[in-house]
Scaffold this active site. Structure first.
Site, PDB file in Angstrom:
ATOM      1  N   GLU A 199       0.868  -1.151  -0.102  1.00  0.00           N
ATOM      2  CA  GLU A 199      -0.093   0.066  -0.087  1.00  0.00           C
ATOM      3  C   GLU A 199       0.780   1.202  -0.186  1.00  0.00           C
ATOM      4  OE1 GLU A 199      -2.913   2.270   3.097  1.00  0.00           O
ATOM      5  OE2 GLU A 199      -3.141   0.073   2.897  1.00  0.00           O
ATOM      6  N   CYS A 203      -2.117   8.910   2.448  1.00  0.00           N
ATOM      7  CA  CYS A 203      -1.851   8.232   1.089  1.00  0.00           C
ATOM      8  C   CYS A 203      -3.090   8.615   0.124  1.00  0.00           C
ATOM      9  CB  CYS A 203      -1.644   6.618   0.953  1.00  0.00           C
ATOM     10  SG  CYS A 203      -2.876   5.854   1.693  1.00  0.00           S
TER      11      CYS A 203
END
Length: 462
Positions: free
Chosen positions: A236, A270
């Site tokens: 990720e 993110c």
């Protein structure tokens, strides 16, 4: 790092708040050997009811230490207390999600008599733990990310070794201690802060069955290229989240939503809002409204109740963001608010209007408190610009027009498209993943638990 110890500081005032002892390879090698033995000894696997009881007790212990955990997140990670409390609540919910997902770790019957060759047989599958898990985590959600990587391993019956981010190991250490206090035998979950070379040796060891990584794409993809044959993984990374504003958007409702999505944890998320694409003729007004709201945010030490935007995790990140903004200014961007360092550890919430498409703020993940506003000629051009980067994670569109919203959903290159909400929205049971350079595999607690198990089929000839 010095002398086998990792010193932890508050990222705002850089004062020491704690330390953890680094694990050397000899220690980690022993942990891996034990993890492998635990997995191979099938008679010693923890039964589901026992795993459920451990997770329940751990969640209760976390609830009892709620404020302590929130303060620790703010103190070591720089996330404002108001948001740190939300993180603790999510982490506790994550424990409950693991419990609810355990019954779904089930197999199914496979029909055999679809051809003559298969007739006369009964077949079914069951799911088994994949084996030793290694989790390497990021700093920006120092408790909840650990829960997402470690609790599914506990829930599925996989022994796990967890390396926290160097900046935020204390929350991870407390969580592992809570699991052990809740009844998990300590050999099933090991806390292994270590230096870079030792971490790489751990991740690439052939005894590792599953590697879960949250962090920079550069590091994640490098480690994936070095995994031992047979090691599965989930990565990720970050993105450069695009938001398309349609002419019909509810601007009044949109502004606070975008400001939260862009400046939550000072942009160190993110899927943080980074690129806002507004229609020609509306961009200036929208950018000014965003600027006015961003200018009101209180910047300071995350442990103070009134702080809305805390420090960046390290002073060098402040310097990097300042350099990127300066480059954007030199190449034509208008700075509507911010654009300067508040100090060595903080950067003012910043709104840039019309930065060059070749500037770093337009091409890379900023991971700081900077929002960029562009204008587009038509919706197709907005889609093209939104999809132009080698990153793809979450995106959003603000519109009252269903046709426009559906056009965005169908054409944006993203794993999730939010309609009338910012790109950083997430609940922990939804699939959460990056496309292209933004990641590999799918996060979200149920999806992670599925990845940490594997099918075994039985075929019985009658």
């Amino acid at each position: 790092m010095s002398g086998g110890t990792l010193e932890v500081v508050n990222p705002f005032d850089l004062k020491a708040i704690g330390s953890v002892a680094l694990s050397g390879w000899d220690e980690i090698d022993g942990y891996l050997a034990t993890a492998k033995q635990l997995h191979e000894n099938r008679k010693g696997w923890l039964p589901a009811y026992q795993r459920i009881e451990i997770l329940k007790r751990a969640g209760a212990l976390m609830q009892g230490r709620f404020e302590e955990l929130a303060y620790l997140i703010a103190n070591e990670g720089g996330k404002p207390l108001i948001d740190a409390r939300v993180e603790v609540a999510r982490a506790i919910d994550g424990m409950n999600l693991c419990i609810k997902e355990i019954p779904n770790l089930a197999g199914k019957q496979i029909p055999m008599d679809l051809t003559a060759a298969g007739a006369g047989r009964i077949a079914f599958t069951q799911r088994e733990p994949i084996g030793p898990v290694v989790a390497v985590s990021a700093f920006n959600h120092p408790l909840n990310l650990i829960v997402h990587q470690v609790a599914p391993a506990v829930a599925t019956g996989c022994p796990v070794l967890v390396k926290p981010a160097d900046d935020t190991p204390l929350s991870c250490q407390v969580f592992v201690d809570i699991l052990i206090e809740a009844g998990l035998p300590e050999e099933w979950c090991r806390f292994v802060p270590c230096d870079i070379s030792t971490a790489e040796q751990l991740v690439t060891d052939p005894r590792v069955a599953f590697f879960t990584f949250i962090g920079s794409g550069k590091v994640g993809w490098m480690l994936r290229s070095k995994l031992a044959p047979g090691t599965r993984c989930a990565l990720e990374h970050g993105g450069s989240a695009p938001v398309i504003v349609d002419q019909t958007a509810d601007i009044e409702a949109m502004i606070p939503s975008l400001v939260k999505g862009a400046f939550y944890h000072s942009g160190q998320v993110c899927v943080s809002v980074q690129r806002v694409l507004a229609p020609k003729g509306m961009a200036d007004d929208i950018a000014q409204l965003l600027s006015d709201a961003a200018a009101k945010l209180v910047v300071g030490n995350a442990v103070h109740e009134d702080t809305e935007a805390g420090p960046l995790i390290r002073p060098r990140e402040v310097d990097r963001v300042a350099e990127w903004v300066e480059e954007a200014k030199v190449t034509g961007a208008s700075v509507l608010t911010g654009g300067t360092k508040r100090g060595d550890t903080t950067y003012e919430p910043t709104v840039l209007l019309r930065p060059s498409l070749t500037a770093k703020v337009s091409l890379q993940e900023i991971f700081g408190p900077v929002m960029c506003v562009y204008e587009y000629e038509n919706f197709d051009a907005a889609i093209l610009q939104a999809n132009s980067l080698p990153f793809a994670f979450q995106a959003s569109v603000y519109s009252k027009d269903l046709d426009v919203a559906m056009q965005a959903i169908q054409n944006l290159d993203a794993t999730a498209v939010m309609v009338n909400d910012h790109t950083a929205f997430r609940v922990d049971w939804m699939p959460f993943a990056g496309r292209k350079k933004s990641g590999y595999g799918t996060g979200g607690i149920g999806y992670t638990m599925h990845d940490m198990t594997q099918d075994k089929m039985a075929v019985i000839k009658l």
